[in-house]
Write a protein that holds these residues in place. Structure first.
Motif: not given
Length: 451
Positions: A82, A114, A117, A134, A193
């Motif tokens: 991320n 998810g 994020y 999800r 998330t």
């Protein structure tokens, strides 16, 4: 004559099998609905494009070191992904937009897991419609919200992690069933998330008949469209999708063909959870003494030499394995669970495995290890009542008793009846019910924003 614009979707999974698999299933389903599909994925744990000839694949180099990758530390890898994904993904998406324009296409939407994020900010910056997938149960996602609600109201820490007390807002879940957020990094990731508010909504790999109340409660929290279109693997099967990342041993299907109906216990802990050598020996003794047939997956790396280990077992256990058992490195799980010889599944209760078992009407002997698995096990045993809750004590006699409860006793027979009923309900949802409708709503939602 005006050229018709084709719609392309860019799907972005994290490099973990439990997340990659449902994303690839979703890609196959959406391609069948007329969308062109690009899957942007990490350069390691890469899908095999030959298994998905109708999809386009773009490997991304996020800058993870070999040390990161080999550590298999999901929390650390997720945090690093991320941090480092924003720039390369932005470049990729800009490039995809330019190519699409030249080819009479339009990037209609990006769909991301998810866990990824940080992509939320990229989508907003590029003004791209976006949807989150999800890959856990809806109920598991509710536990995340409950954690932070309790934390903000001062009810923290969340009691004893082994407490059998029911969580008032999450009954019948107990405090011991909740995922453990034992580090600041995990808590930060969960908070980020949960903060995602995708413009087009959320896709859940679940079924309304399984989690109606949890889905309703999540909709009140998120205030965005939601699409419970699962089980994804069941819908994707119609289009011959294969998303395995490990070579499968199909010899076990031939072995199953020679077994009596509902006589075999399938034993597999998925791709991450495992037993050590001492526990494996207890499992072998328990299975042998149960007098039941069993198909047992022992992954490479779990033990150095399976054949050598088997030879070290007691003579009666070796005989039982030879007469009633079949041990493989990896099994084609979908085909195994669908086989008429299989009457039970000893599982870690990962969500993908849980759904696969429910879809085939196979009850589960639950042994959750981490993450969402305890939540799923509780749903199986106390909500749907097709899962066996046992001591999880890795001793031969405890294992023998649990196996016989599932495979022989009246308790197990009643579970199989309920599991068959649930299988039929799920089938109806996919063929023309709630999941079928949710999938159509998803397609309409993507197309309507691109008119």
């Amino acid at each position: 004559m005006e050229t018709q614009i084709r719609h392309r979707l860019v799907l972005i999974p994290p490099p973990f099998q439990g997340h990659l698999t449902p994303m690839l299933q979703l890609a196959t389903i959406l391609h069948s609905k007329g969308f062109s599909i690009t899957v942007a994925h990490a350069h390691f744990n890469s899908p095999d494009p030959s298994n998905h000839p109708n999809l386009s694949f773009l490997p991304l180099f996020y800058g993870l070191s070999d040390t990161h990758i080999s550590s298999k530390n999901i929390v650390d890898i997720t945090a690093t992904l991320n941090t480092k994904c924003v720039s390369p993904l932005k470049e990729l998406l800009v490039d995809q937009i330019e190519k699409a324009n030249k080819n009479h296409e339009k990037i209609a939407c990006i769909i991301y897991d998810g866990l990824m994020y940080s992509i939320d900010s990229v989508a907003r910056e590029l003004n791209l419609p976006n949807i989150v997938l999800r890959t856990t149960s809806a109920t598991n996602l509710l536990t995340y919200h409950a954690f932070f609600q309790r934390q903000s109201s001062g009810c923290f820490p969340l009691k004893d992690s082994m407490s059998l007390e029911l969580v008032p807002e999450l009954e019948p879940l107990r405090f011991k069933d909740l995922p453990i957020f034992n580090s600041d990094i995990i808590q930060q990731q969960i908070a980020k998330t949960l903060a995602i508010r995708p413009s087009l909504g959320v896709i859940y790999n679940t079924v309304d008949c399984l989690e109606e109340e949890s889905l309703y409660r999540l909709q009140q929290v998120y205030k965005v469209s939601f699409f419970p279109i699962g089980p994804l693997h069941m819908i994707a099967e119609e289009y011959s999708s294969s998303s395995t990342f490990v070579e499968q041993d199909y010899s076990c299907i031939g072995w199953l063909n020679n077994q009596e109906t509902k006589s075999v216990l399938y034993v597999s802990l998925g791709s991450i959870a495992s037993w050590d050598e001492k526990e494996l020996t207890e499992v072998a003794c328990g299975l042998a003494n149960s007098q039941q047939n069993f198909l047992w997956v022992i992954r490479p790396g779990t033990i150095n030499d399976v054949s050598e280990w088997v030879q070290s077992l007691k003579e009666e256990v070796k005989v039982a394995i030879a007469e009633r058992g079949c041990i493989v490195k990896w099994a084609p799980q979908g085909e195994v669970l669908a086989h008429q010889a299989v009457g039970g599944f000893w599982s870690h209760c990962g969500w993908n495995s849980t759904l696969e078992s429910l879809c085939e009407g196979v009850p589960i002997m639950c042994q959750p290890h981490f993450g969402d698995q305890r939540v799923n096990a509780r749903l199986l045993s106390h909500v749907w009542k097709v899962g066996l809750e046992w001591s999880n004590v890795m001793k031969g006699d405890e294992i023998e008793g649990a196996v016989r409860r599932l495979m022989v006793n009246q308790e197990g027979k009643e579970m199989r009846q309920r599991a068959l009923k649930l299988k039929n309900e799920i089938g109806l949802a996919v063929k023309g019910g709630s999941s079928y409708d949710a999938l159509n709503d998803l397609v309409k939602s993507i197309l309507s924003v691109n008119l």
